[in-house]
Design an enzyme around this catalytic site. Structure first.
Site, PDB file in Angstrom:
ATOM      1  N   CYS A 131       0.817  -1.230   0.000  1.00  0.00           N
ATOM      2  CA  CYS A 131       0.000   0.000   0.000  1.00  0.00           C
ATOM      3  C   CYS A 131       0.843   1.270   0.000  1.00  0.00           C
ATOM      4  CB  CYS A 131      -0.940   0.004   1.197  1.00  0.00           C
ATOM      5  SG  CYS A 131      -1.996  -1.433   1.226  1.00  0.00           S
ATOM      6  N   HIS A 175      -3.931   6.872   2.473  1.00  0.00           N
ATOM      7  CA  HIS A 175      -4.281   5.544   1.960  1.00  0.00           C
ATOM      8  C   HIS A 175      -5.683   5.193   2.461  1.00  0.00           C
ATOM      9  CE1 HIS A 175      -4.093   1.540   0.605  1.00  0.00           C
ATOM     10  NE2 HIS A 175      -4.053   1.005   1.806  1.00  0.00           N
ATOM     11  N   ASN A 223      -9.928  -0.507  -0.897  1.00  0.00           N
ATOM     12  CA  ASN A 223      -8.460  -0.405  -0.800  1.00  0.00           C
ATOM     13  C   ASN A 223      -7.825  -1.055  -2.035  1.00  0.00           C
ATOM     14  OD1 ASN A 223      -5.751  -0.823  -0.167  1.00  0.00           O
ATOM     15  ND2 ASN A 223      -6.134  -1.746   1.830  1.00  0.00           N
TER      16      ASN A 223
END
Ligand code: UT7
Length: 331
Positions: free
Chosen positions: A116, A256, A286
Protein backbone atom coordinates in the site's frame (compact mmCIF):
# COMPACT_ATOMS: atom_id res chain seq x y z
CA UNK A 1 25.85 27.94 -5.99
CA UNK A 2 24.16 25.24 -8.01
CA UNK A 3 20.40 25.72 -8.54
CA UNK A 4 18.22 23.31 -6.59
CA UNK A 5 16.38 20.90 -8.86
CA UNK A 6 13.11 19.41 -7.72
CA UNK A 7 10.94 16.70 -9.19
CA UNK A 8 7.53 18.06 -10.07
CA UNK A 9 4.39 16.24 -11.21
CA UNK A 10 3.45 17.41 -14.70
CA UNK A 11 0.68 14.91 -15.42
CA UNK A 12 -1.59 12.54 -13.51
CA UNK A 13 -3.87 9.77 -14.73
CA UNK A 14 -5.91 6.90 -13.41
CA UNK A 15 -7.92 3.98 -14.68
CA UNK A 16 -10.66 2.13 -12.86
CA UNK A 17 -12.16 -1.00 -14.40
CA UNK A 18 -15.84 -0.68 -15.33
CA UNK A 19 -17.27 -3.54 -13.27
CA UNK A 20 -18.68 -2.49 -9.89
CA UNK A 21 -19.19 -4.95 -7.02
CA UNK A 22 -21.62 -3.51 -4.46
CA UNK A 23 -22.06 -4.41 -0.80
CA UNK A 24 -25.49 -5.81 -1.71
CA UNK A 25 -23.83 -8.25 -4.12
CA UNK A 26 -21.25 -9.21 -1.44
CA UNK A 27 -24.12 -10.05 0.92
CA UNK A 28 -24.98 -12.88 -1.47
CA UNK A 29 -21.38 -14.18 -1.47
CA UNK A 30 -20.40 -14.20 2.24
CA UNK A 31 -22.07 -13.75 5.63
CA UNK A 32 -21.94 -9.94 5.74
CA UNK A 33 -24.22 -6.94 5.31
CA UNK A 34 -24.09 -3.42 3.91
CA UNK A 35 -24.56 -1.87 7.36
CA UNK A 36 -21.51 -3.67 8.85
CA UNK A 37 -19.29 -2.94 5.85
CA UNK A 38 -20.31 0.72 5.71
CA UNK A 39 -19.94 1.48 9.40
CA UNK A 40 -16.84 -0.67 10.06
CA UNK A 41 -14.91 0.16 6.85
CA UNK A 42 -16.58 2.99 4.85
CA UNK A 43 -16.64 0.92 1.63
CA UNK A 44 -19.88 0.91 -0.39
CA UNK A 45 -18.59 -0.57 -3.63
CA UNK A 46 -15.33 -1.54 -5.35
CA UNK A 47 -14.13 -2.05 -8.94
CA UNK A 48 -13.13 -5.41 -10.38
CA UNK A 49 -10.95 -5.90 -13.44
CA UNK A 50 -12.45 -7.90 -16.30
CA UNK A 51 -11.24 -11.50 -16.70
CA UNK A 52 -9.02 -10.55 -19.65
CA UNK A 53 -7.47 -7.53 -17.89
CA UNK A 54 -4.14 -7.79 -16.04
CA UNK A 55 -2.11 -5.23 -14.07
CA UNK A 56 -0.32 -3.99 -17.19
CA UNK A 57 -3.61 -3.26 -18.98
CA UNK A 58 -4.90 -1.08 -16.15
CA UNK A 59 -1.48 0.48 -15.59
CA UNK A 60 -0.95 1.27 -19.28
CA UNK A 61 -4.26 3.15 -19.49
CA UNK A 62 -3.47 5.21 -16.38
CA UNK A 63 0.01 5.90 -17.86
CA UNK A 64 -1.43 7.04 -21.22
CA UNK A 65 -3.70 9.51 -19.43
CA UNK A 66 -0.83 10.91 -17.32
CA UNK A 67 1.42 11.26 -20.41
CA UNK A 68 -1.34 13.04 -22.34
CA UNK A 69 -1.85 15.50 -19.54
CA UNK A 70 1.91 16.12 -19.20
CA UNK A 71 2.17 16.49 -23.01
CA UNK A 72 5.02 13.98 -22.95
CA UNK A 73 5.43 11.35 -25.66
CA UNK A 74 5.99 7.74 -24.49
CA UNK A 75 9.38 7.58 -26.21
CA UNK A 76 10.54 10.62 -24.19
CA UNK A 77 10.26 8.66 -20.92
CA UNK A 78 13.69 7.78 -19.47
CA UNK A 79 12.51 5.52 -16.68
CA UNK A 80 9.29 3.66 -15.89
CA UNK A 81 8.76 2.50 -12.30
CA UNK A 82 5.77 0.33 -11.42
CA UNK A 83 4.61 -0.20 -7.84
CA UNK A 84 2.62 -3.41 -7.62
CA UNK A 85 2.12 -6.60 -5.62
CA UNK A 86 -0.17 -8.16 -8.22
CA UNK A 87 1.92 -7.93 -11.37
CA UNK A 88 0.99 -9.77 -14.55
CA UNK A 89 3.47 -12.55 -13.65
CA UNK A 90 6.15 -13.12 -10.97
CA UNK A 91 8.57 -12.12 -13.74
CA UNK A 92 9.30 -10.28 -15.93
CA UNK A 93 8.46 -6.95 -14.35
CA UNK A 94 5.03 -5.49 -15.06
CA UNK A 95 6.93 -2.30 -15.97
CA UNK A 96 8.26 -4.14 -19.04
CA UNK A 97 4.74 -5.13 -20.12
CA UNK A 98 3.57 -1.53 -19.67
CA UNK A 99 6.63 -0.17 -21.48
CA UNK A 100 5.67 -2.26 -24.51
CA UNK A 101 1.95 -1.44 -24.33
CA UNK A 102 2.52 2.33 -24.30
CA UNK A 103 5.62 2.44 -26.54
CA UNK A 104 8.04 3.88 -23.95
CA UNK A 105 10.86 2.22 -25.84
CA UNK A 106 13.66 4.42 -24.47
CA UNK A 107 12.79 3.83 -20.82
CA UNK A 108 14.49 1.68 -18.22
CA UNK A 109 11.68 -0.34 -16.63
CA UNK A 110 11.38 -2.06 -13.27
CA UNK A 111 8.90 -2.89 -10.50
CA UNK A 112 9.03 -2.17 -6.80
CA UNK A 113 7.16 -3.99 -4.04
CA UNK A 114 5.98 -1.95 -1.05
CA UNK A 115 2.28 -2.88 -1.03
CA UNK A 116 0.00 0.00 0.00
CA UNK A 117 2.99 2.35 0.39
CA UNK A 118 4.23 1.44 -3.11
CA UNK A 119 3.32 4.72 -4.80
CA UNK A 120 5.17 6.78 -2.18
CA UNK A 121 8.21 4.48 -2.31
CA UNK A 122 8.23 4.76 -6.14
CA UNK A 123 7.92 8.55 -5.91
CA UNK A 124 10.97 8.62 -3.64
CA UNK A 125 13.02 6.78 -6.30
CA UNK A 126 11.75 9.03 -9.11
CA UNK A 127 12.51 12.11 -7.01
CA UNK A 128 16.09 10.92 -6.41
CA UNK A 129 16.66 10.21 -10.12
CA UNK A 130 15.44 13.67 -11.08
CA UNK A 131 17.26 15.58 -8.35
CA UNK A 132 20.51 13.74 -9.16
CA UNK A 133 19.96 14.58 -12.87
CA UNK A 134 20.10 10.87 -13.73
CA UNK A 135 16.79 11.11 -15.62
CA UNK A 136 14.62 13.96 -16.89
CA UNK A 137 11.28 12.24 -17.43
CA UNK A 138 10.16 9.51 -15.05
CA UNK A 139 6.81 7.74 -15.34
CA UNK A 140 5.46 6.17 -12.18
CA UNK A 141 2.55 3.72 -12.26
CA UNK A 142 0.91 2.22 -9.18
CA UNK A 143 -1.43 -0.63 -10.00
CA UNK A 144 -3.05 -3.48 -8.13
CA UNK A 145 -5.72 -6.05 -8.83
CA UNK A 146 -6.29 -7.13 -5.25
CA UNK A 147 -9.42 -9.01 -6.40
CA UNK A 148 -7.05 -11.60 -7.90
CA UNK A 149 -5.52 -12.48 -4.51
CA UNK A 150 -8.62 -11.92 -2.35
CA UNK A 151 -10.21 -14.93 -0.65
CA UNK A 152 -13.84 -14.36 -1.57
CA UNK A 153 -14.91 -16.75 1.20
CA UNK A 154 -13.18 -14.69 3.96
CA UNK A 155 -15.56 -11.96 5.12
CA UNK A 156 -12.81 -10.43 7.28
CA UNK A 157 -10.85 -9.34 4.19
CA UNK A 158 -12.95 -9.63 1.01
CA UNK A 159 -15.13 -6.62 1.78
CA UNK A 160 -12.11 -4.31 1.77
CA UNK A 161 -10.32 -4.63 -1.54
CA UNK A 162 -10.62 -3.52 -5.17
CA UNK A 163 -8.71 -2.98 -8.42
CA UNK A 164 -7.31 0.18 -10.02
CA UNK A 165 -4.30 2.06 -11.39
CA UNK A 166 -2.86 5.54 -11.04
CA UNK A 167 0.11 7.21 -12.75
CA UNK A 168 2.20 10.39 -12.65
CA UNK A 169 4.88 11.94 -14.84
CA UNK A 170 7.80 13.52 -12.97
CA UNK A 171 10.00 16.19 -14.54
CA UNK A 172 12.66 18.57 -13.18
CA UNK A 173 11.96 22.15 -12.19
CA UNK A 174 14.06 24.90 -10.68
CA UNK A 175 10.92 26.55 -9.31
CA UNK A 176 9.39 26.24 -5.84
CA UNK A 177 6.85 23.63 -6.91
CA UNK A 178 7.44 19.90 -6.77
CA UNK A 179 8.10 17.19 -4.22
CA UNK A 180 9.45 18.92 -1.12
CA UNK A 181 9.93 15.87 1.10
CA UNK A 182 9.41 12.13 1.30
CA UNK A 183 9.72 10.00 4.39
CA UNK A 184 9.58 6.19 4.08
CA UNK A 185 10.00 3.44 6.67
CA UNK A 186 9.48 -0.27 7.30
CA UNK A 187 9.36 -2.93 10.03
CA UNK A 188 10.25 -6.38 8.71
CA UNK A 189 9.53 -7.97 12.11
CA UNK A 190 5.83 -7.67 11.26
CA UNK A 191 5.69 -9.34 7.84
CA UNK A 192 3.30 -11.99 9.22
CA UNK A 193 0.49 -9.50 9.91
CA UNK A 194 -0.35 -8.99 6.24
CA UNK A 195 0.95 -11.28 3.53
CA UNK A 196 0.27 -13.69 0.67
CA UNK A 197 2.16 -16.78 1.89
CA UNK A 198 1.96 -18.97 -1.22
CA UNK A 199 3.58 -18.69 -4.62
CA UNK A 200 7.06 -17.36 -3.75
CA UNK A 201 10.30 -19.22 -3.04
CA UNK A 202 9.22 -19.88 0.59
CA UNK A 203 6.11 -21.82 -0.43
CA UNK A 204 6.21 -22.48 -4.18
CA UNK A 205 2.84 -23.20 -5.78
CA UNK A 206 1.74 -26.82 -5.34
CA UNK A 207 -1.64 -28.51 -5.21
CA UNK A 208 -1.30 -28.34 -1.39
CA UNK A 209 -0.63 -24.58 -1.26
CA UNK A 210 -3.70 -24.09 -3.43
CA UNK A 211 -5.83 -26.43 -1.28
CA UNK A 212 -4.58 -24.60 1.85
CA UNK A 213 -5.66 -21.25 0.31
CA UNK A 214 -2.11 -19.89 0.67
CA UNK A 215 -2.32 -17.75 -2.47
CA UNK A 216 -4.76 -15.33 -0.89
CA UNK A 217 -4.26 -12.23 1.29
CA UNK A 218 -3.94 -13.14 4.99
CA UNK A 219 -4.44 -10.22 7.35
CA UNK A 220 -4.54 -9.72 11.12
CA UNK A 221 -7.00 -6.85 10.84
CA UNK A 222 -7.10 -5.66 14.43
CA UNK A 223 -3.31 -5.46 14.89
CA UNK A 224 -2.88 -3.78 11.53
CA UNK A 225 -5.59 -1.26 12.36
CA UNK A 226 -3.81 0.03 15.48
CA UNK A 227 -0.38 0.12 13.84
CA UNK A 228 -1.82 1.91 10.80
CA UNK A 229 -2.98 4.94 12.77
CA UNK A 230 0.37 5.32 14.59
CA UNK A 231 2.47 4.83 11.44
CA UNK A 232 0.37 7.17 9.28
CA UNK A 233 0.46 9.86 11.94
CA UNK A 234 4.21 9.55 12.45
CA UNK A 235 4.91 9.50 8.69
CA UNK A 236 2.70 12.53 8.01
CA UNK A 237 4.49 14.50 10.76
CA UNK A 238 7.99 13.45 9.67
CA UNK A 239 7.43 14.46 6.03
CA UNK A 240 6.02 17.81 7.17
CA UNK A 241 9.03 18.38 9.46
CA UNK A 242 11.43 17.58 6.60
CA UNK A 243 9.61 20.12 4.43
CA UNK A 244 9.70 22.63 7.32
CA UNK A 245 5.92 22.90 7.22
CA UNK A 246 3.11 22.65 9.74
CA UNK A 247 -0.08 20.68 9.40
CA UNK A 248 -2.10 23.86 8.84
CA UNK A 249 0.01 24.63 5.73
CA UNK A 250 -1.50 21.60 3.98
CA UNK A 251 -4.47 22.19 1.65
CA UNK A 252 -5.29 18.51 1.27
CA UNK A 253 -4.21 15.25 2.92
CA UNK A 254 -4.60 12.20 0.69
CA UNK A 255 -4.38 9.19 2.98
CA UNK A 256 -4.28 5.54 1.96
CA UNK A 257 -7.88 4.32 1.92
CA UNK A 258 -7.80 1.11 3.99
CA UNK A 259 -10.60 1.92 6.43
CA UNK A 260 -12.58 5.14 7.00
CA UNK A 261 -11.99 4.75 10.74
CA UNK A 262 -8.19 4.73 10.23
CA UNK A 263 -8.49 7.86 8.06
CA UNK A 264 -10.68 9.66 10.62
CA UNK A 265 -8.47 8.69 13.57
CA UNK A 266 -5.35 9.93 11.73
CA UNK A 267 -7.04 13.20 10.68
CA UNK A 268 -8.30 13.81 14.21
CA UNK A 269 -4.85 13.37 15.74
CA UNK A 270 -3.37 15.69 13.09
CA UNK A 271 -6.16 18.15 13.96
CA UNK A 272 -7.14 18.43 10.31
CA UNK A 273 -10.73 19.45 9.48
CA UNK A 274 -12.76 17.02 7.31
CA UNK A 275 -12.64 19.32 4.27
CA UNK A 276 -8.86 18.86 4.18
CA UNK A 277 -9.08 15.07 3.98
CA UNK A 278 -9.54 13.31 0.66
CA UNK A 279 -11.82 10.26 0.85
CA UNK A 280 -12.88 7.96 -1.99
CA UNK A 281 -12.95 4.65 -0.10
CA UNK A 282 -16.74 4.44 -0.55
CA UNK A 283 -16.27 4.05 -4.34
CA UNK A 284 -13.20 1.86 -4.61
CA UNK A 285 -12.17 0.25 -1.30
CA UNK A 286 -8.46 -0.41 -0.80
CA UNK A 287 -6.46 -0.77 -4.03
CA UNK A 288 -3.06 -1.04 -2.33
CA UNK A 289 -0.40 1.28 -3.83
CA UNK A 290 -2.80 2.50 -6.53
CA UNK A 291 -4.99 4.15 -3.90
CA UNK A 292 -2.92 7.27 -3.21
CA UNK A 293 -2.02 7.65 -6.92
CA UNK A 294 -5.70 7.54 -7.90
CA UNK A 295 -6.54 9.85 -5.00
CA UNK A 296 -4.04 12.44 -6.26
CA UNK A 297 -5.43 12.27 -9.80
CA UNK A 298 -9.04 12.59 -8.62
CA UNK A 299 -8.29 15.36 -6.13
CA UNK A 300 -6.58 17.44 -8.84
CA UNK A 301 -9.30 16.89 -11.43
CA UNK A 302 -12.03 17.64 -8.89
CA UNK A 303 -10.34 21.03 -8.28
CA UNK A 304 -9.38 20.25 -4.69
CA UNK A 305 -5.70 21.12 -5.24
CA UNK A 306 -4.53 24.15 -7.17
CA UNK A 307 -1.17 25.54 -8.22
CA UNK A 308 0.84 26.58 -5.15
CA UNK A 309 -1.11 24.39 -2.70
CA UNK A 310 0.69 21.93 -0.46
CA UNK A 311 -0.71 18.39 -0.69
CA UNK A 312 0.43 15.50 1.48
CA UNK A 313 0.17 11.79 0.66
CA UNK A 314 0.39 9.27 3.49
CA UNK A 315 0.19 5.48 3.40
CA UNK A 316 0.73 2.30 5.32
CA UNK A 317 0.71 -1.37 4.34
CA UNK A 318 2.22 -4.83 4.20
CA UNK A 319 5.89 -5.21 5.07
CA UNK A 320 5.07 -3.42 7.21
CA UNK A 321 5.85 -0.28 5.24
CA UNK A 322 4.78 3.32 5.64
CA UNK A 323 5.54 6.72 4.24
CA UNK A 324 4.44 10.24 3.37
CA UNK A 325 5.21 12.83 0.70
CA UNK A 326 4.73 16.59 0.74
CA UNK A 327 4.22 18.18 -2.68
CA UNK A 328 3.86 21.83 -3.64
CA UNK A 329 1.42 21.52 -6.51
CA UNK A 330 2.80 22.96 -9.71
CA UNK A 331 0.05 22.49 -12.31
O1 UT7 B 1 -4.02 -1.61 3.44
C1 UT7 B 1 -3.45 -1.54 4.69
C2 UT7 B 1 -3.70 -2.68 5.56
N1 UT7 B 1 -5.04 -2.96 5.93
C3 UT7 B 1 -5.68 -2.29 6.90
O2 UT7 B 1 -5.24 -1.25 7.33
C4 UT7 B 1 -6.93 -2.90 7.47
C5 UT7 B 1 -6.97 -2.70 8.97
N2 UT7 B 1 -8.04 -3.40 9.64
C6 UT7 B 1 -9.36 -3.10 9.48
O3 UT7 B 1 -9.72 -2.28 8.67
C7 UT7 B 1 -10.35 -3.79 10.39
O4 UT7 B 1 -9.66 -4.46 11.42
C8 UT7 B 1 -11.31 -4.77 9.67
C9 UT7 B 1 -12.27 -3.98 8.77
C10 UT7 B 1 -10.54 -5.77 8.85
C11 UT7 B 1 -12.15 -5.51 10.70
O5 UT7 B 1 -12.89 -4.59 11.48
P1 UT7 B 1 -12.93 -4.70 13.07
O6 UT7 B 1 -13.79 -3.62 13.54
O7 UT7 B 1 -11.51 -4.74 13.52
O8 UT7 B 1 -13.68 -6.07 13.26
P2 UT7 B 1 -13.18 -7.38 14.03
O9 UT7 B 1 -12.22 -8.11 13.19
O10 UT7 B 1 -12.79 -7.01 15.43
O11 UT7 B 1 -14.53 -8.17 14.08
C12 UT7 B 1 -15.67 -7.71 14.82
C13 UT7 B 1 -16.82 -8.63 14.53
C14 UT7 B 1 -16.45 -10.11 14.63
O12 UT7 B 1 -17.57 -10.82 15.14
P3 UT7 B 1 -17.64 -11.23 16.70
O13 UT7 B 1 -16.44 -12.10 16.92
O14 UT7 B 1 -17.59 -9.95 17.45
O15 UT7 B 1 -18.94 -11.97 16.76
C15 UT7 B 1 -16.23 -10.51 13.20
O16 UT7 B 1 -16.46 -11.88 12.98
O17 UT7 B 1 -17.27 -8.42 13.18
C16 UT7 B 1 -17.29 -9.67 12.49
N3 UT7 B 1 -16.98 -9.44 11.09
C17 UT7 B 1 -17.94 -9.18 10.18
N4 UT7 B 1 -19.27 -9.10 10.27
C18 UT7 B 1 -19.95 -8.84 9.14
C19 UT7 B 1 -15.76 -9.39 10.50
N5 UT7 B 1 -15.92 -9.13 9.19
C20 UT7 B 1 -17.25 -9.00 8.97
C21 UT7 B 1 -18.02 -8.72 7.83
N6 UT7 B 1 -19.38 -8.65 7.94
N7 UT7 B 1 -17.46 -8.51 6.62
Amino acid sequence: METKIRATITGTGSYLPAKILTNAELEKMVDTNDEWITTRTGVKERRLAAAEEAASDLGAEAARRALKEAKVKPEEIDCLIVATITGDMPFPATACFIQNLIGAKNAAAFDISAACTGFIYALSIGKAYIESKTYKKVLIVAVDLLSRITDWTDRGTCVLFGDGAGAVVLEPTTGEQGIHSIYIGADGALTHLLHQPGGGSRNPATAKTVADRMHYIKMSGNEIFKLAVTAMLDSARKALDQAKLKCEDITLLIPHQANIRIIEATAKRLKLPVEKIFVNIQKYGNMSGATTAIGLDEAYHEGRIKKGDYVELVAFGAGLTWGAAVIKWGK
